[in-house]
Design a protein around this motif. Structure first.
Motif, PDB file in Angstrom:
ATOM      1  N   GLY A  24    -102.737   5.061 -14.277  1.00  0.00           N
ATOM      2  CA  GLY A  24    -101.674   4.189 -14.483  1.00  0.00           C
ATOM      3  C   GLY A  24    -101.505   3.342 -13.284  1.00  0.00           C
ATOM      4  O   GLY A  24    -101.222   2.016 -13.507  1.00  0.00           O
ATOM      5  N   ALA A  25    -101.672   3.840 -12.047  1.00  0.00           N
ATOM      6  CA  ALA A  25    -101.697   2.935 -11.042  1.00  0.00           C
ATOM      7  C   ALA A  25    -103.053   1.781 -10.921  1.00  0.00           C
ATOM      8  O   ALA A  25    -102.526   0.620 -10.684  1.00  0.00           O
ATOM      9  CB  ALA A  25    -102.041   3.402  -9.736  1.00  0.00           C
ATOM     10  N   GLY A  26    -104.133   2.233 -11.728  1.00  0.00           N
ATOM     11  CA  GLY A  26    -105.156   1.073 -11.796  1.00  0.00           C
ATOM     12  C   GLY A  26    -104.539  -0.097 -12.724  1.00  0.00           C
ATOM     13  O   GLY A  26    -104.993  -1.169 -12.525  1.00  0.00           O
ATOM     14  N   ASN A 130     -97.703   2.454 -20.488  1.00  0.00           N
ATOM     15  CA  ASN A 130     -99.039   2.165 -21.590  1.00  0.00           C
ATOM     16  C   ASN A 130    -100.240   3.070 -21.487  1.00  0.00           C
ATOM     17  O   ASN A 130    -100.710   3.647 -22.388  1.00  0.00           O
ATOM     18  CB  ASN A 130     -99.226   0.731 -21.468  1.00  0.00           C
ATOM     19  N   SER A 131    -100.689   3.309 -20.069  1.00  0.00           N
ATOM     20  CA  SER A 131    -101.673   4.116 -19.622  1.00  0.00           C
ATOM     21  C   SER A 131    -101.343   5.631 -20.344  1.00  0.00           C
ATOM     22  O   SER A 131    -102.343   6.382 -20.767  1.00  0.00           O
ATOM     23  CB  SER A 131    -102.269   4.010 -18.344  1.00  0.00           C
ATOM     24  N   LEU A 132    -100.308   5.913 -19.795  1.00  0.00           N
ATOM     25  CA  LEU A 132     -99.997   7.502 -20.483  1.00  0.00           C
ATOM     26  C   LEU A 132     -99.605   7.565 -21.884  1.00  0.00           C
ATOM     27  O   LEU A 132    -100.151   8.542 -22.204  1.00  0.00           O
ATOM     28  CB  LEU A 132     -98.501   7.686 -19.548  1.00  0.00           C
ATOM     29  N   GLU A 134    -101.362   5.837 -24.070  1.00  0.00           N
ATOM     30  CA  GLU A 134    -102.715   5.828 -24.677  1.00  0.00           C
ATOM     31  C   GLU A 134    -103.602   7.139 -24.510  1.00  0.00           C
ATOM     32  O   GLU A 134    -104.314   7.708 -25.189  1.00  0.00           O
ATOM     33  CB  GLU A 134    -103.729   4.761 -23.848  1.00  0.00           C
ATOM     34  N   LEU A 135    -103.418   7.698 -23.154  1.00  0.00           N
ATOM     35  CA  LEU A 135    -104.088   9.104 -22.892  1.00  0.00           C
ATOM     36  C   LEU A 135    -103.376  10.205 -23.915  1.00  0.00           C
ATOM     37  O   LEU A 135    -104.187  11.095 -24.273  1.00  0.00           O
ATOM     38  CB  LEU A 135    -103.747   9.381 -21.413  1.00  0.00           C
ATOM     39  N   THR A 136    -101.969  10.151 -24.112  1.00  0.00           N
ATOM     40  CA  THR A 136    -101.750  11.194 -24.686  1.00  0.00           C
ATOM     41  C   THR A 136    -101.315  10.933 -26.363  1.00  0.00           C
ATOM     42  O   THR A 136    -100.899  11.868 -27.031  1.00  0.00           O
ATOM     43  CB  THR A 136    -100.177  11.292 -24.108  1.00  0.00           C
ATOM     44  N   ARG A 137    -101.620   9.552 -26.750  1.00  0.00           N
ATOM     45  CA  ARG A 137    -101.387   9.086 -28.062  1.00  0.00           C
ATOM     46  C   ARG A 137     -99.881   9.392 -28.638  1.00  0.00           C
ATOM     47  O   ARG A 137     -99.624   9.634 -29.629  1.00  0.00           O
ATOM     48  CB  ARG A 137    -102.193   9.796 -29.248  1.00  0.00           C
ATOM     49  N   LEU A 138     -99.177   9.383 -27.630  1.00  0.00           N
ATOM     50  CA  LEU A 138     -97.617   9.598 -27.885  1.00  0.00           C
ATOM     51  C   LEU A 138     -96.873   8.189 -27.711  1.00  0.00           C
ATOM     52  O   LEU A 138     -97.078   7.213 -27.109  1.00  0.00           O
ATOM     53  CB  LEU A 138     -96.889  10.504 -26.737  1.00  0.00           C
ATOM     54  N   THR A 139     -95.734   8.150 -28.376  1.00  0.00           N
ATOM     55  CA  THR A 139     -94.904   6.905 -28.482  1.00  0.00           C
ATOM     56  C   THR A 139     -94.005   6.898 -27.434  1.00  0.00           C
ATOM     57  O   THR A 139     -93.327   7.799 -27.155  1.00  0.00           O
ATOM     58  CB  THR A 139     -94.461   6.682 -29.862  1.00  0.00           C
ATOM     59  N   ILE A 140     -94.151   5.882 -26.549  1.00  0.00           N
ATOM     60  CA  ILE A 140     -93.148   5.921 -25.183  1.00  0.00           C
ATOM     61  C   ILE A 140     -92.675   4.483 -25.292  1.00  0.00           C
ATOM     62  O   ILE A 140     -93.198   3.650 -25.227  1.00  0.00           O
ATOM     63  CB  ILE A 140     -94.127   5.999 -23.803  1.00  0.00           C
TER      64      ILE A 140
END
Length: 207
Positions: A24-26, A130-132, A134-140
């Motif tokens: 996420g920070a990257g 967005n990174s979270l 993509e990693l989890t495939r959850l809608t945020i």
């Protein structure tokens, strides 16, 4: 799921949460570089699991003035995310966004600077979420950012109320962005209790 508490997070969970922080920070640093049209380096984030009362001190003192960008999080998970920036770092970023046009040295932020700071916070937190996602495939889905300039302790009182439902510990990700000066920022993700279970299950570390 209501029994879940960060007080009982083991090393496996912590490693995954740290990896989310790194990615996420990257992504946030990349987005910031595009926004400023400048090279932005990111130091390896410092990820700590702290007692809530320790967070203010970890940011340099509960009385330190900071810019706090707060967004509600909805969709598959619910909660909030905060990005806190030291006041001096916030002034530097705002100046760069406005083409290096440094306003006269003054306390606080005028209307134009506040708007720029909200946009910076929106882009940085958006990259993190967005990174979270993509990693989890959850809608945020995040809300419109709300900006507060205040002492760190006062800003942190908002998630403190929400976080009481989960436990006394908080995952804090400190990120230093560097161009010609160091800019210290802090991410605080505060999901509600069911959302922690969803996140860890989606990441494969919880059945």
């Amino acid at each position: 799921m209501a029994e879940f508490s960060l007080d009982h997070v083991d090393n496996m969970y912590f490693d995954v949460l740290r990896e989310i922080g790194n990615i996420g920070a990257g992504n946030a640093a990349t987005s910031l570089a595009k926004m400023l049209s400048a090279k932005v380096d990111m130091k390896v984030p410092r990820v700590e699991l702290l007692d809530f009362k320790e967070v203010g001190d970890a940011m340099g003192g509960a009385e330190q003035i900071m810019a706090g960008i707060y967004l509600a999080v909805d969709g598959d998970i619910h909660g909030s995310i905060m990005f806190l920036l030291e006041e001096k770092s916030a002034h530097v970023l705002v100046s760069k966004l406005m083409g290096g046009m440094m306003m006269e040295e003054h306390e606080g932020f005028n209307e134009m600077e506040t708007s720029a700071l909200k946009e910076i916070g929106n882009i940085i937190t958006g990259a993190y979420l967005n990174s979270l996602s993509e990693l989890t495939r959850l809608t945020i889905v995040e809300s419109i950012p709300d900006l507060t300039i205040d002492m760190a302790g006062a800003i942190l009182s908002v998630p403190a109320v929400e976080f009481g439902m989960v436990g006394d510990k908080l995952l804090m990700i400190q990120t230093s962005f560097t161009d010609d000066v160091d800019l210290n920022g802090y991410f605080i993700l505060v999901p509600d209790v069911p959302s922690y279970g969803k996140l860890l299950k989606a990441l494969g570390v919880m059945q």
